[in-house]
Design an enzyme around this catalytic site. Structure first.
Site, PDB file in Angstrom:
ATOM      1  N   GLY A  16       1.690  24.639  32.457  1.00  0.00           N
ATOM      2  CA  GLY A  16       0.472  24.977  33.200  1.00  0.00           C
ATOM      3  C   GLY A  16       0.629  24.679  34.679  1.00  0.00           C
ATOM      4  N   GLY A  18      -0.617  22.596  37.794  1.00  0.00           N
ATOM      5  CA  GLY A  18      -1.372  21.412  38.200  1.00  0.00           C
ATOM      6  C   GLY A  18      -2.084  21.685  39.522  1.00  0.00           C
ATOM      7  N   ASP A  43      -4.744  23.512  35.050  1.00  0.00           N
ATOM      8  CA  ASP A  43      -5.289  22.167  34.868  1.00  0.00           C
ATOM      9  C   ASP A  43      -6.056  21.761  36.123  1.00  0.00           C
ATOM     10  OD1 ASP A  43      -5.011  19.450  33.244  1.00  0.00           O
ATOM     11  OD2 ASP A  43      -4.825  19.001  35.389  1.00  0.00           O
ATOM     12  N   TYR A  48     -10.661  16.226  41.769  1.00  0.00           N
ATOM     13  CA  TYR A  48      -9.731  16.871  42.710  1.00  0.00           C
ATOM     14  C   TYR A  48     -10.503  17.605  43.828  1.00  0.00           C
ATOM     15  CZ  TYR A  48      -6.438  16.215  38.780  1.00  0.00           C
ATOM     16  OH  TYR A  48      -5.687  15.709  37.752  1.00  0.00           O
ATOM     17  N   LYS A  77     -11.758  17.701  33.770  1.00  0.00           N
ATOM     18  CA  LYS A  77     -11.848  16.282  33.356  1.00  0.00           C
ATOM     19  C   LYS A  77     -13.146  15.621  33.812  1.00  0.00           C
ATOM     20  CE  LYS A  77      -6.851  16.243  33.945  1.00  0.00           C
ATOM     21  NZ  LYS A  77      -6.564  17.018  35.178  1.00  0.00           N
ATOM     22  N   HIS A 110     -11.059  11.394  32.015  1.00  0.00           N
ATOM     23  CA  HIS A 110      -9.962  11.318  33.003  1.00  0.00           C
ATOM     24  C   HIS A 110      -9.222   9.975  32.981  1.00  0.00           C
ATOM     25  CE1 HIS A 110      -8.706  13.270  37.056  1.00  0.00           C
ATOM     26  NE2 HIS A 110      -7.715  12.563  36.556  1.00  0.00           N
TER      27      HIS A 110
END
Ligand code: A2P
Length: 316
Positions: A16, A18, A43, A48, A77, A110
């Protein structure tokens, strides 16, 4: 592309993209590029702070006809300030709104660390909540009810040790589908990979390239250079591949999912092509010799003086 089977038979695309530390202004294009070259697994995470841009990239690709939503695997998450059971679903809804999606394929806790509501990053020890006061099993009970809502098709955890996974599984009667942890040749975590396999839990490797793009304040003194490792470079040269491709191929070869981050169009394509790289038994043996249990993400930022968390307890 390699896939990994979850307990319900659903297939997770092993490789995947990131998005930790992907700048908001770059990640939309990165996601589009990734989907264009064949990635089907993205992801992300609320913390983030780029979910809106990740979602914009996904939705543009869908609108352009590059991919259908059901062909994509999207993970996000739950942040540490939303561990209270009643906060879990609203946190997912907030992420879905930012992403512009009706559902995610996977929603992860997370960290096994709780903050007071609204505290993104604790500035003082009293902004944490201890696991005695807010046990992970309470959060996990709320997580396992999400698939029924259709908002998250699967649920899992990140940065959890096997003993923490066993504790929440026993308390709630349902195991996570995935545990996302830091794995690369300097921190192979073979015992954890084996333990997750025994429990039917897919392991996803974060920071598989050593997260060299972390800001200086997040780096440890004398940190090892994974992409610059001589052993990795030798294997890469023998296969006419790049060191990053060797690291990604190693993660895939051992049956883990892996989410290298890049916002660079060429490196996104290069990393995806690692799926085709076949490492030999000798390559695997020489990579195994690199393991020294060295984490880039030590978790010490959760453990300032006075915090209810310690590094030993975090990973125990
Ligand atoms: P960039 O986004 O400019 O490509 P990790 O996945 O371990 O967190 O590592 C991500 C870091 O590695 C980022 O700084 C990323 O930079 C860099 N990176 C990603 N792919 C490659 C590659 N193929 N070769 C070298 N560096 C890479």
């Amino acid at each position: 592309m390699r896939t990994l089977s979850l307990r319900d038979g659903r297939l997770l695309p092993a490789l995947g993209l990131g998005t930790w530390l992907s700048k908001p202004d770059a990640v939309r294009q990165a996601v589009r590029r990734a989907i264009e070259v064949g990635y089907r697994h993205i992801d992300c995470a609320w913390i983030y702070q780029n979910e809106a841009e990740v979602g914009a990239g996904i939705n543009e690709a869908i609108r352009a006809g590059d991919v259908r939503r059901e062909e994509l695997w999207v993970t996000t998450k739950l942040w540490n300030d939303a561990h209270a059971p009643e906060a879990v679903r609203p946190a997912l809804e907030r992420s879905l709104k930012l992403l512009g999606l009706d559902y995610v394929d996977l929603y992860l806790v997370h960290w096994p660390v709780a903050h007071k509501a609204g505290v993104t990053r604790p500035q003082s020890p009293d902004e944490f909540i201890s696991l005695n006061d807010l046990p992970l099993s309470k959060t996990w009970s709320a997580m396992v009810s999400l698939p029924e809502s259709g908002l998250a098709q699967h649920v899992g955890v990140s940065n959890f040790s096997l003993s923490k996974i066993d504790a929440i599984t026993d308390a709630v009667g349902a195991a996570p589908d995935v545990n996302q942890i830091e794995m690369h040749p300097f921190n192979a975590q073979a015992d954890v990979v084996a333990g997750l396999k025994e429990r039917g839990i897919v392991a996803t490797a974060y920071s598989p390239l050593g997260s060299s793009g972390r800001p200086p304040g997040m780096k440890n003194e004398g940190e090892l250079d994974l992409l610059g490792s001589g052993a990795v470079a030798t294997i890469a040269a023998a296969h006419d591949a790049s060191p990053a491709q060797v690291l990604i191929a190693w993660a895939l070869e051992r049956g883990t999912s892996v989410i290298p981050k890049s916002t660079n169009a060429d490196r996104i394509a290069q990393n995806f092509a690692a799926d085709k790289l076949q490492l030999s038994d000798e390559d695997i043996a020489s990579i195994a010799a690199l393991d020294q249990g060295a984490r880039y993400v030590s978790g010490d930022f959760w453990c300032p003086p006075g915090s209810p968390y310690t590094v030993e307890e975090l990973w125990a």
